[in-house]
Scaffold this motif. Structure first.
Motif, PDB file in Angstrom:
ATOM      1  N   SER A   1       1.035  -0.896  -0.334  1.00 35.16           N
ATOM      2  CA  SER A   1      -0.056   0.084   0.148  1.00 35.16           C
ATOM      3  C   SER A   1       1.177   1.102   0.296  1.00 35.16           C
ATOM      4  N   LEU A   2       0.682   2.154  -1.031  1.00 40.72           N
ATOM      5  CA  LEU A   2       1.318   3.157  -0.746  1.00 40.72           C
ATOM      6  C   LEU A   2       0.319   4.685  -1.171  1.00 40.72           C
ATOM      7  N   GLY A   3       0.440   5.457  -0.360  1.00 45.94           N
ATOM      8  CA  GLY A   3      -0.248   6.626   0.206  1.00 45.94           C
ATOM      9  C   GLY A   3       1.233   7.381   0.262  1.00 45.94           C
ATOM     10  N   LEU A   4       1.472   7.861  -1.309  1.00 44.94           N
ATOM     11  CA  LEU A   4       2.389   8.573  -1.503  1.00 44.94           C
ATOM     12  C   LEU A   4       2.203   9.904  -1.939  1.00 44.94           C
ATOM     13  N   LYS A   5       2.620  11.718  -1.484  1.00 42.35           N
ATOM     14  CA  LYS A   5       2.471  12.394  -1.645  1.00 42.35           C
ATOM     15  C   LYS A   5       3.626  12.847  -3.403  1.00 42.35           C
TER      16      LYS A   5
END
Length: 122
Positions: free
Chosen positions: A102-106
């Motif tokens: 899971s990647l929640g990156l800006k």
């Protein structure tokens, strides 16, 4: 805030830490389940794009790696490339478990993904 904590409690062992990547506080959680690994990396406080990556065993000498987006951005090739690099690294380390990532990156830059892969390879 750089914090590290590791738990090896039943049934899931996990490693939690936080690092700055290109000025963004990045929370990382690595969980080891009996049948797979789950890695969450977030700069936005939510899960973001969720992917499933696995090594395909076949007849050929060289393994192939399959990455599929379960939920989230399907038009972001850097996310898929990051998942592929991570499952390849895990496979070379001797693990045959699939990966839920899971990647929640800006920041979706090469520099950010390289730093993330470096941190998870430690």
């Amino acid at each position: 805030m750089n914090t590290d904590s590791s738990t090896s409690q039943f049934p899931v062992s996990q490693l939690n830490f936080s690092r700055q990547i290109k000025g963004n506080e990045t929370e990382i959680i690595i969980s080891r389940y009996e049948d797979h690994f789950m890695v969450i990396a977030t700069q936005i406080g939510t899960l973001g794009t969720i992917m499933y990556a696995r090594k395909e065993e076949g007849v050929s000498i060289n393994p192939t790696f399959n990455v599929s987006v379960i939920f989230g951005k399907r038009d972001e090739p850097m996310l898929v490339a990051c998942a592929r690099q991570m499952i390849e690294h895990m496979s070379l380390s001797g693990s045959s478990r699939p990966l839920v990532l899971s990647l929640g990156l800006k920041d979706h830059s090469v520099v950010c993904f390289s730093a993330l892969l470096f941190l998870m390879g430690k």
